[in-house]
Design an enzyme around this catalytic site. Structure first.
Site, PDB file in Angstrom:
ATOM      1  N   HIS A 116       0.851  -1.203   0.000  1.00  0.00           N
ATOM      2  CA  HIS A 116       0.000   0.000   0.000  1.00  0.00           C
ATOM      3  C   HIS A 116       0.884   1.250   0.000  1.00  0.00           C
ATOM      4  O   HIS A 116       1.877   1.304   0.713  1.00  0.00           O
ATOM      5  CB  HIS A 116      -0.850  -0.056   1.274  1.00  0.00           C
ATOM      6  CG  HIS A 116      -1.907   0.976   1.348  1.00  0.00           C
ATOM      7  ND1 HIS A 116      -1.872   1.993   2.274  1.00  0.00           N
ATOM      8  CD2 HIS A 116      -3.040   1.147   0.641  1.00  0.00           C
ATOM      9  CE1 HIS A 116      -2.955   2.748   2.127  1.00  0.00           C
ATOM     10  NE2 HIS A 116      -3.679   2.255   1.147  1.00  0.00           N
ATOM     11  N   GLY A 305      -7.923  20.673  -3.901  1.00  0.00           N
ATOM     12  CA  GLY A 305      -6.717  20.710  -3.073  1.00  0.00           C
ATOM     13  C   GLY A 305      -6.619  21.953  -2.200  1.00  0.00           C
ATOM     14  O   GLY A 305      -5.793  21.997  -1.285  1.00  0.00           O
TER      15      GLY A 305
HETATM   16  P1  NAI Z   1     -11.633  13.310  -0.712  1.00  0.00           P
HETATM   17  O1  NAI Z   1     -13.036  12.878  -0.968  1.00  0.00           O
HETATM   18  O2  NAI Z   1     -11.311  13.817   0.637  1.00  0.00           O
HETATM   19  O3  NAI Z   1     -11.220  14.403  -1.785  1.00  0.00           O
HETATM   20  C1  NAI Z   1     -11.292  14.140  -3.167  1.00  0.00           C
HETATM   21  C2  NAI Z   1     -10.872  15.380  -3.934  1.00  0.00           C
HETATM   22  O4  NAI Z   1     -11.916  16.348  -3.880  1.00  0.00           O
HETATM   23  C3  NAI Z   1      -9.628  16.067  -3.401  1.00  0.00           C
HETATM   24  O5  NAI Z   1      -8.805  16.464  -4.457  1.00  0.00           O
HETATM   25  C4  NAI Z   1     -10.159  17.279  -2.653  1.00  0.00           C
HETATM   26  O6  NAI Z   1      -9.231  18.345  -2.708  1.00  0.00           O
HETATM   27  C5  NAI Z   1     -11.390  17.595  -3.474  1.00  0.00           C
HETATM   28  N1  NAI Z   1     -12.409  18.272  -2.677  1.00  0.00           N
HETATM   29  C6  NAI Z   1     -13.041  17.804  -1.582  1.00  0.00           C
HETATM   30  N2  NAI Z   1     -13.925  18.705  -1.138  1.00  0.00           N
HETATM   31  C7  NAI Z   1     -13.863  19.765  -1.977  1.00  0.00           C
HETATM   32  C8  NAI Z   1     -14.550  21.007  -2.065  1.00  0.00           C
HETATM   33  N3  NAI Z   1     -15.493  21.372  -1.188  1.00  0.00           N
HETATM   34  N4  NAI Z   1     -14.231  21.846  -3.065  1.00  0.00           N
HETATM   35  C9  NAI Z   1     -13.279  21.509  -3.968  1.00  0.00           C
HETATM   36  N5  NAI Z   1     -12.606  20.351  -3.948  1.00  0.00           N
HETATM   37  C10 NAI Z   1     -12.895  19.495  -2.959  1.00  0.00           C
HETATM   38  O7  NAI Z   1     -10.618  12.113  -1.061  1.00  0.00           O
HETATM   39  P2  NAI Z   1     -10.868  10.542  -0.997  1.00  0.00           P
HETATM   40  O8  NAI Z   1     -11.520  10.083  -2.238  1.00  0.00           O
HETATM   41  O9  NAI Z   1     -11.502  10.211   0.294  1.00  0.00           O
HETATM   42  O10 NAI Z   1      -9.368   9.985  -0.980  1.00  0.00           O
HETATM   43  C11 NAI Z   1      -8.569  10.198   0.187  1.00  0.00           C
HETATM   44  C12 NAI Z   1      -7.181   9.685  -0.027  1.00  0.00           C
HETATM   45  O11 NAI Z   1      -7.172   8.274  -0.103  1.00  0.00           O
HETATM   46  C13 NAI Z   1      -6.492  10.156  -1.305  1.00  0.00           C
HETATM   47  O12 NAI Z   1      -5.248  10.711  -0.905  1.00  0.00           O
HETATM   48  C14 NAI Z   1      -6.246   8.879  -2.101  1.00  0.00           C
HETATM   49  O13 NAI Z   1      -5.061   8.888  -2.868  1.00  0.00           O
HETATM   50  C15 NAI Z   1      -6.161   7.865  -0.993  1.00  0.00           C
HETATM   51  N6  NAI Z   1      -6.417   6.503  -1.432  1.00  0.00           N
HETATM   52  C16 NAI Z   1      -5.349   5.644  -1.510  1.00  0.00           C
HETATM   53  C17 NAI Z   1      -5.539   4.334  -1.874  1.00  0.00           C
HETATM   54  C18 NAI Z   1      -4.368   3.421  -1.980  1.00  0.00           C
HETATM   55  O14 NAI Z   1      -4.585   2.217  -2.148  1.00  0.00           O
HETATM   56  N7  NAI Z   1      -3.150   3.881  -1.940  1.00  0.00           N
HETATM   57  C19 NAI Z   1      -6.877   3.806  -2.160  1.00  0.00           C
HETATM   58  C20 NAI Z   1      -7.917   4.811  -2.091  1.00  0.00           C
HETATM   59  C21 NAI Z   1      -7.690   6.103  -1.713  1.00  0.00           C
END
Ligand code: NAI
Length: 348
Positions: A116, A305
């Site tokens: 991961h 972001g």
């Molecule tokens: P999230 O739902 O918190 O955010 C998704 C995107 O939407 C982000 O770019 C955020 O800046 C944008 N965003 C959120 N609210 C906003 C708003 N009000 N206005 C404008 N933009 C907004 O992210 P999520 O989907 O929960 O993912 C969280 C983390 O999990 C990420 O860093 C992702 O890379 C990581 N992840 C890693 C995995 C792995 O296997 N390595 C698997 C799944 C997720």
């Protein structure tokens, strides 16, 4: 509990080192985790340390991996992670991709056989900090129902993108599920309910109880399902790795390497346009978005972001907030509590 970025990173590094990672790799993992906590993405920060520690202790993360980087063409390469920590392999592979894109305009680097790798924003920001565009995609364990299905097939397969502005970076980073699995874990750790749009129970019915989740839902129905398929093709099938529901589970067997795949794509704007104009226009995009008339209930439109960057700035002043259980684990002498192994991923 609030900690400075340095204090939190140091605690995580010490615990991962105690669990068996070299100091260098413990430092690399802690750097990615503290990046996530600092941006408010707690689902991919300190709360993961105990899971990693258990996996390291049980042999499912190679603590002395033989990393191999092989160029397969002028703009393509494979980085083999030998089932070492994904955070470190993905970071090193991005360093190579950055170098190649500086020289050739574009780089596509497949990262094979890794554990991961955490929050993908870390890796795409490496590229943007060097005036390049970064894209990264990775596989994740199968826990999402395909649109119209009643059993999981794909992972939460995230997609991240970053591009440099004049003094700031625009970063978009999302799981292709309505919420990342870590958000369910976070809700569990705080004993909070979840919205009924995030996940389904064992009958395929929406649930608000994070302990009753049996599969996650893709974003936007068939469209999110299509995106997660694309991620699986590009970071799994393309790299000759297990794909779909053959991708290893995070929790089933902690003694085996996960063989996960990730793909970094780096684009050098200078090969397409004037770099300064590109950066100015990214900055203009950010301010255009901020100046859009907000809808009722919103103070302002944020660019992707922006809120994370604001959270980071606030945390730098007040300290990063960590849930008490996670803090107590980090400061304890315990390496892990045998809490994760041999479990159904949806087990309570
Ligand atoms: P999230 O739902 O918190 O955010 C998704 C995107 O939407 C982000 O770019 C955020 O800046 C944008 N965003 C959120 N609210 C906003 C708003 N009000 N206005 C404008 N933009 C907004 O992210 P999520 O989907 O929960 O993912 C969280 C983390 O999990 C990420 O860093 C992702 O890379 C990581 N992840 C890693 C995995 C792995 O296997 N390595 C698997 C799944 C997720």
């Amino acid at each position: 509990m609030r900690l400075t970025k340095e204090e939190l990173k140091d605690l995580m590094k010490k615990k991962l080192n105690k669990a068996g990672l070299t100091e260098e790799h413990a430092d690399g993992v802690a750097d990615v985790l503290v990046h996530a906590d600092a941006r408010g993405v707690h689902s991919h920060g300190a709360m993961r340390v105990e899971y990693y520690a258990e996996r390291i202790a049980k042999g499912g993360l190679n603590t002395a991996p033989n990393f191999k980087f092989e160029k397969t063409g002028p703009t393509t390469a494979i980085f083999d992670g030998d089932n070492g920590v994904g955070h470190v392999a993905a970071k090193l592979a991005m360093d190579e991709a950055i170098q190649m894109a500086k020289e050739n305009g574009i780089a596509v680097v497949g990262v094979r056989r890794i554990g991961h790798s955490g929050a993908l924003s870390y890796f795409v920001q490496q590229a943007a900090e060097q005036d390049l565009i970064g894209l990264s995609l990775c596989q994740s364990d199968p826990m999402v129902v395909p649109f119209g299905g009643a059993e999981p097939y794909y992972g939460t397969n995230p997609i991240a993108f970053a591009a440099p502005g004049e003094d700031d970076i625009i970063t978009f980073d999302m799981a292709t599920t309505v919420q990342a699995w870590g958000k369910i874990l976070h809700a569990r750790s705080k004993n909070e309910s979840i919205p009924d749009t995030w996940a389904v129970d064992k009958n395929g019915e929406p649930t608000t109880d994070p302990f009753n989740v049996n599969a996650l839902l893709p974003i936007a129905g068939p469209k999110g399902y299509g995106l997660m398929m694309m991620v699986d093709v590009l970071s799994g099938i393309l790299l000759g790795l297990p794909f779909g529901n053959r991708v290893s589970s995070m929790y089933h067997d902690l003694s085996e390497g996960r063989n996960l795949g990730q793909l970094h794509i780096v684009i050098n704007p200078e090969y397409f346009t004037n770099l300064e104009t590109f950066k100015q226009n990214i900055t203009t995009t950010m301010s255009d978005l901020n100046n859009i008339k907000p809808a009722p209930g919103f103070d302002q439109v944020s660019y992707p972001g922006q809120r994370s960057a604001q959270r980071e700035a606030a945390y730098m002043e007040k300290g990063i907030e960590i849930v008490d259980d996670v803090y107590e684990y980090l400061v304890s002498d315990v390496v892990h509590n045998n809490a994760y192994g041999n479990k159904d991923p949806f087990a309570k």
